[in-house]
Design a protein around this motif. Structure first.
Motif, mmCIF file in Angstrom:
data_model
loop_
_atom_site.group_PDB
_atom_site.id
_atom_site.type_symbol
_atom_site.label_atom_id
_atom_site.label_comp_id
_atom_site.label_asym_id
_atom_site.label_seq_id
_atom_site.Cartn_x
_atom_site.Cartn_y
_atom_site.Cartn_z
ATOM 1 N N SER A 381 9.613 139.792 68.717
ATOM 2 C CA SER A 381 8.073 139.618 68.757
ATOM 3 C C SER A 381 7.659 140.133 70.449
ATOM 4 O O SER A 381 8.399 139.527 71.326
ATOM 5 C CB SER A 381 7.554 138.414 68.583
ATOM 6 O OG SER A 381 7.681 137.637 67.282
ATOM 7 N N ASP A 382 7.004 140.772 70.879
ATOM 8 C CA ASP A 382 6.629 141.258 72.276
ATOM 9 C C ASP A 382 6.229 139.855 72.452
ATOM 10 O O ASP A 382 6.003 139.651 73.652
ATOM 11 C CB ASP A 382 5.682 142.257 71.704
ATOM 12 C CG ASP A 382 6.238 143.772 71.484
ATOM 13 O OD1 ASP A 382 7.235 143.617 72.230
ATOM 14 O OD2 ASP A 382 5.886 144.305 70.612
ATOM 15 N N PHE A 383 4.857 139.171 71.995
ATOM 16 C CA PHE A 383 4.416 137.563 72.545
ATOM 17 C C PHE A 383 4.592 136.743 71.493
ATOM 18 O O PHE A 383 4.655 137.345 70.317
ATOM 19 C CB PHE A 383 2.085 138.235 72.891
ATOM 20 C CG PHE A 383 2.087 139.353 73.608
ATOM 21 C CD1 PHE A 383 2.741 139.259 75.143
ATOM 22 C CD2 PHE A 383 1.953 140.616 73.338
ATOM 23 C CE1 PHE A 383 2.025 140.213 75.821
ATOM 24 C CE2 PHE A 383 2.176 141.610 73.588
ATOM 25 C CZ PHE A 383 1.873 141.338 75.141
ATOM 26 N N PHE A 384 4.052 135.448 71.773
ATOM 27 C CA PHE A 384 4.488 134.504 71.047
ATOM 28 C C PHE A 384 3.044 134.170 70.753
ATOM 29 O O PHE A 384 2.615 132.856 72.280
ATOM 30 C CB PHE A 384 5.416 133.594 71.218
ATOM 31 C CG PHE A 384 6.294 132.319 70.181
ATOM 32 C CD1 PHE A 384 6.682 132.707 68.857
ATOM 33 C CD2 PHE A 384 5.284 131.278 70.453
ATOM 34 C CE1 PHE A 384 6.847 132.003 68.444
ATOM 35 C CE2 PHE A 384 5.182 130.363 69.268
ATOM 36 C CZ PHE A 384 6.250 130.238 68.162
ATOM 37 N N LEU A 385 1.917 133.392 69.992
ATOM 38 C CA LEU A 385 1.076 132.469 69.843
ATOM 39 C C LEU A 385 1.260 130.659 70.019
ATOM 40 O O LEU A 385 1.950 130.843 68.473
ATOM 41 C CB LEU A 385 0.256 133.301 68.414
ATOM 42 C CG LEU A 385 -0.553 134.670 68.685
ATOM 43 C CD1 LEU A 385 -1.185 135.310 67.569
ATOM 44 C CD2 LEU A 385 -1.140 134.847 69.300
ATOM 45 N N MET A 386 0.531 130.093 70.895
ATOM 46 C CA MET A 386 0.813 128.646 70.577
ATOM 47 C C MET A 386 0.101 128.272 71.113
ATOM 48 O O MET A 386 -0.149 128.162 72.029
ATOM 49 C CB MET A 386 2.128 128.642 70.976
ATOM 50 C CG MET A 386 2.731 126.601 70.731
ATOM 51 S SD MET A 386 4.269 126.769 70.800
ATOM 52 C CE MET A 386 4.821 125.362 70.668
ATOM 53 N N PRO A 387 -1.079 128.700 70.547
ATOM 54 C CA PRO A 387 -2.933 128.013 70.869
ATOM 55 C C PRO A 387 -2.705 126.246 70.655
ATOM 56 O O PRO A 387 -4.080 126.269 70.240
ATOM 57 C CB PRO A 387 -3.336 128.243 70.303
ATOM 58 C CG PRO A 387 -2.813 129.295 68.843
ATOM 59 C CD PRO A 387 -1.798 128.672 68.889
ATOM 60 N N SER A 388 -1.873 125.356 70.671
ATOM 61 C CA SER A 388 -2.533 124.906 70.412
ATOM 62 C C SER A 388 -3.364 123.217 70.454
ATOM 63 O O SER A 388 -3.549 123.754 71.766
ATOM 64 C CB SER A 388 -0.814 122.995 70.789
ATOM 65 O OG SER A 388 0.429 124.019 70.581
ATOM 66 N N ARG A 389 -3.829 122.615 70.099
ATOM 67 C CA ARG A 389 -5.006 121.307 70.675
ATOM 68 C C ARG A 389 -4.071 120.407 71.647
ATOM 69 O O ARG A 389 -4.606 120.043 72.710
ATOM 70 C CB ARG A 389 -5.347 121.028 70.203
ATOM 71 C CG ARG A 389 -6.071 121.943 68.568
ATOM 72 C CD ARG A 389 -7.563 120.842 67.938
ATOM 73 N NE ARG A 389 -8.616 122.304 67.958
ATOM 74 C CZ ARG A 389 -8.840 122.788 66.485
ATOM 75 N NH1 ARG A 389 -7.563 122.717 66.028
ATOM 76 N NH2 ARG A 389 -9.735 123.847 66.958
ATOM 77 N N TYR A 390 -3.439 119.727 71.207
ATOM 78 C CA TYR A 390 -2.566 118.938 72.174
ATOM 79 C C TYR A 390 -1.010 119.712 72.135
ATOM 80 O O TYR A 390 -0.085 120.073 70.819
ATOM 81 C CB TYR A 390 -2.280 117.806 72.123
ATOM 82 C CG TYR A 390 -2.308 116.909 70.700
ATOM 83 C CD1 TYR A 390 -1.422 116.721 71.005
ATOM 84 C CD2 TYR A 390 -2.989 117.301 70.144
ATOM 85 C CE1 TYR A 390 -0.737 115.901 69.157
ATOM 86 C CE2 TYR A 390 -2.443 116.640 68.482
ATOM 87 C CZ TYR A 390 -1.076 116.102 68.649
ATOM 88 O OH TYR A 390 -1.108 115.620 67.265
ATOM 89 N N GLU A 391 0.253 119.050 73.311
ATOM 90 C CA GLU A 391 1.020 119.608 72.320
ATOM 91 C C GLU A 391 2.011 118.888 73.623
ATOM 92 O O GLU A 391 2.312 119.140 74.368
ATOM 93 C CB GLU A 391 2.113 121.263 72.999
ATOM 94 C CG GLU A 391 3.048 121.719 72.400
ATOM 95 C CD GLU A 391 3.121 121.730 71.173
ATOM 96 O OE1 GLU A 391 3.874 120.746 70.323
ATOM 97 O OE2 GLU A 391 2.916 122.511 70.319
ATOM 98 N N PRO A 392 3.092 117.362 72.999
ATOM 99 C CA PRO A 392 4.227 116.789 73.639
ATOM 100 C C PRO A 392 4.318 117.435 74.300
ATOM 101 O O PRO A 392 4.767 117.561 75.434
ATOM 102 C CB PRO A 392 4.385 116.057 72.388
ATOM 103 C CG PRO A 392 3.382 116.174 71.693
ATOM 104 C CD PRO A 392 2.934 117.751 72.068
ATOM 105 N N CYS A 393 5.190 118.238 74.209
ATOM 106 C CA CYS A 393 5.868 119.554 75.277
ATOM 107 C C CYS A 393 5.949 120.893 74.223
ATOM 108 O O CYS A 393 5.867 121.423 74.754
ATOM 109 C CB CYS A 393 7.963 119.577 74.937
ATOM 110 S SG CYS A 393 8.562 120.458 75.845
#
Ligand code: ADP
Length: 504
Positions: A381-393
């Motif tokens: 991929s060129d970009f990675f989507l990770m729009p988490s509302r919260y993310e411990p790590c």
């Protein structure tokens, strides 16, 4: 030090998320610092199908469990499941707790084949925690007494107070990988578990009228950690605290955020065991071949000039999956491709299936758990989507950086600690590594994707930022030393400030 590491998941034997990766790579890092580690894990059917254990170390009955328990031993090596031919690889012994009635079932560690939570998980993980505590106190005849027992998440939370039922327990550390999963059960279930009666109290396990296994770990461990500094701060507020904010504030002198590391022997474009074309910052043009491979594999039009966005996650509200679903109809009007891999909530799965029918040439959706594909998406991929509302790590954004796949993330938890937004200042300081946005709503996500698309058109700058991302280093070296420091403090400090709830 001797360290007993307890978890309900362990890569490469059983994995539903990042917990499995961490419980593999942190012990490996600790072992390379010279510590002696054993990992204890339930012997699920899925593991029985993968390996034949080397030996049975214990067989018998213990208090609180109706069935017979066996403990088997196997080893894992730094390259995954132990390969006896490769003798120079560091190896760690894994103790597999076999209680066939509880763990030898079709389905996953927490859910059945229809994705419904097992109805007897309170009992399953109480029994597992009892075994962990008995191993920690060397009560099962293994003649191995750890200095520290390190428990992870609610499934092992009860082991912490159970350890302290004897006079000289080992030091203990409890890590919260995700505060939303608390192992809360009713009083009726609690009564069935044969735990000491006075543990049903505000200082014990009682939590808003239920019992909480997570609370058992948080309240009674010598040290409590979570998996990023920002999340450690966030969870002490009502917005992120999931009703634990008060308890975590109470324990704040013994509560630390330590960023997870990545295992670059598995997750780097130079070493990845699942990709055909390896590359590095010196041969970054070869990344293109991974994109072609992915497009071909997923039957998308093969074209290097179409920006490709990857996404891999549990399909859960936490991950902001709905934001992507809502943004896709607008995003996919542009000349882009999006590749999604995940499984979970059937509502989200159905929405992705529907979108896939509408945009077959632009969207690929794989609703499964697929380790190989997850690596290939990171690489191609060129970009990675990770729009988490919260993310411990979060691990995938860290993996993405190493492949020069620029992450698009929300400004929260471990995402905030690992991704540096592309803007004028960070470009001139040569620190930019991805796109960070604030609010969890589709327009903000769309804006962040538009910024990524503008960068994609500026090939020189894109290359510069990719190289900076690839140079970022989130290996376990630093974080494992922070754990080591806490283990030492806990061992030296004994249990002075942390009296057991009761002793039998
Ligand atoms: P979490 O533990 O909250 O699910 P993380 O980002 O910490 O999220 O870790 C997720 C891990 O699980 C990563 O290694 C990711 O690649 C993997 N993963 C998640 N879903 C899938 C899937 N459907 N197939 C393969 N790997 C997956």
């Amino acid at each position: 030090m001797r360290i007993l590491f307890a978890s309900s998941e362990l890569y490469p034997l059983i994995k539903t998320g990042g917990l499995a990766d961490v419980c593999f790579s942190l012990p490996m890092a600790l072992e390379s610092l010279g510590h002696e580690i054993k990992i204890v894990l339930p012997f699920y059917r899925a593991i029985k199908e993968k390996i034949n254990p080397d030996a049975c170390l214990f067989k018998g009955k213990i208090f609180g469990c109706l069935g017979e328990i066996s403990i088997f031993s196997t080893t894992i090596s730094a390259s995954g499941i132990s390969d006896k031919a490769q003798t120079n690889m560091p190896e760690i012994e894994v103790l597999l707790v076999d209680v066939p009635d509880l763990f030898d079932r079709a389905g996953g560690p927490y859910v059945d084949e229809n994705n419904c939570a097992w109805g007897d998980s309170a009992y399953r993980f109480t029994v597992f925690s009892r075994v962990v505590a008995m191993l920690g106190n060397d009560q099962l005849g293994l003649h191995w007494k750890p200095d520290v027992v390190h428990c992870n998440d609610w499934q092992t939370g009860l082991a912490i107070p159970l350890l302290k039922l004897v006079k000289k327990p080992p030091a203990s550390l409890f890590t919260i990988h995700n505060l939303a999963y608390q192992g809360n059960f009713s009083k009726a279930e609690y009564d069935y578990l044969l735990l000491p009666e006075d543990w049903w109290s505000i200082d014990g396990l009682e939590f808003y009228g239920e019992c909480s296994f997570l609370k058992a770990g948080v309240m009674h461990a010598d040290w409590v950690t979570t998996v990023s500094p920002t999340y450690a701060t966030e969870v002490q507020t009502p917005e992120f605290g999931e009703r634990f904010e008060g308890i975590l504030q109470f324990r704040k002198d013994r509560f630390v955020g330590i960023l997870n590391g990545a295992d670059y022997s598995q997750w780097s474009p130079q070493n990845d065991p699942f990709i055909d074309t390896h590359f590095s910052s010196d041969s970054i043009s070869r990344k293109r071949l991974n994109k072609t491979f992915l497009q071909e594999k997923l039957q998308l039009p093969i074209a290097d000039d179409i920006p490709l966005f990857g996404m891999i996650c549990r399909m859960a509200y936490q991950k902001g999956v709905d934001l992507v679903i809502d943004a896709l109809p607008e995003l996919l009007t542009q000349n882009i491709q999006v590749v999604v891999l995940g499984s979970g909530d059937i509502y989200y799965e159905a929405a992705f299936k529907k979108l896939k029918q509408e945009f077959p040439d632009k969207l690929s959706v794989t609703l499964a758990y697929d380790e190989a594909l997850s690596h290939q998406i990171e690489a191609g991929s060129d970009f990675f989507l990770m729009p988490s509302r919260y993310e411990p790590c979060g691990l995938n954004q860290i993996y993405s950086l190493s492949y020069g796949t620029l992450p698009i993330v929300r400004n929260t938890g471990g995402l905030a600690d690992t991704v540096i937004d592309v803007n004028k200042q960070t470009i001139s300081a040569n620190t930019a590594t991805g796109f960070v946005f604030e609010k969890a709503n589709p327009p903000e996500l769309i804006k962040a994707v538009s910024r990524a698309l503008s960068l994609y058109r500026n090939k020189k700058l894109l290359m510069q930022i990719r190289l900076i991302a690839m140079a970022s280093n989130f290996s376990w070296e630093k974080s494992s030393r922070e754990y080591e420091r806490l283990y030492r403090l806990a061992v030296n400090d004994g249990n002075k400030n942390n009296k057991p709830i009761s002793r039998e």
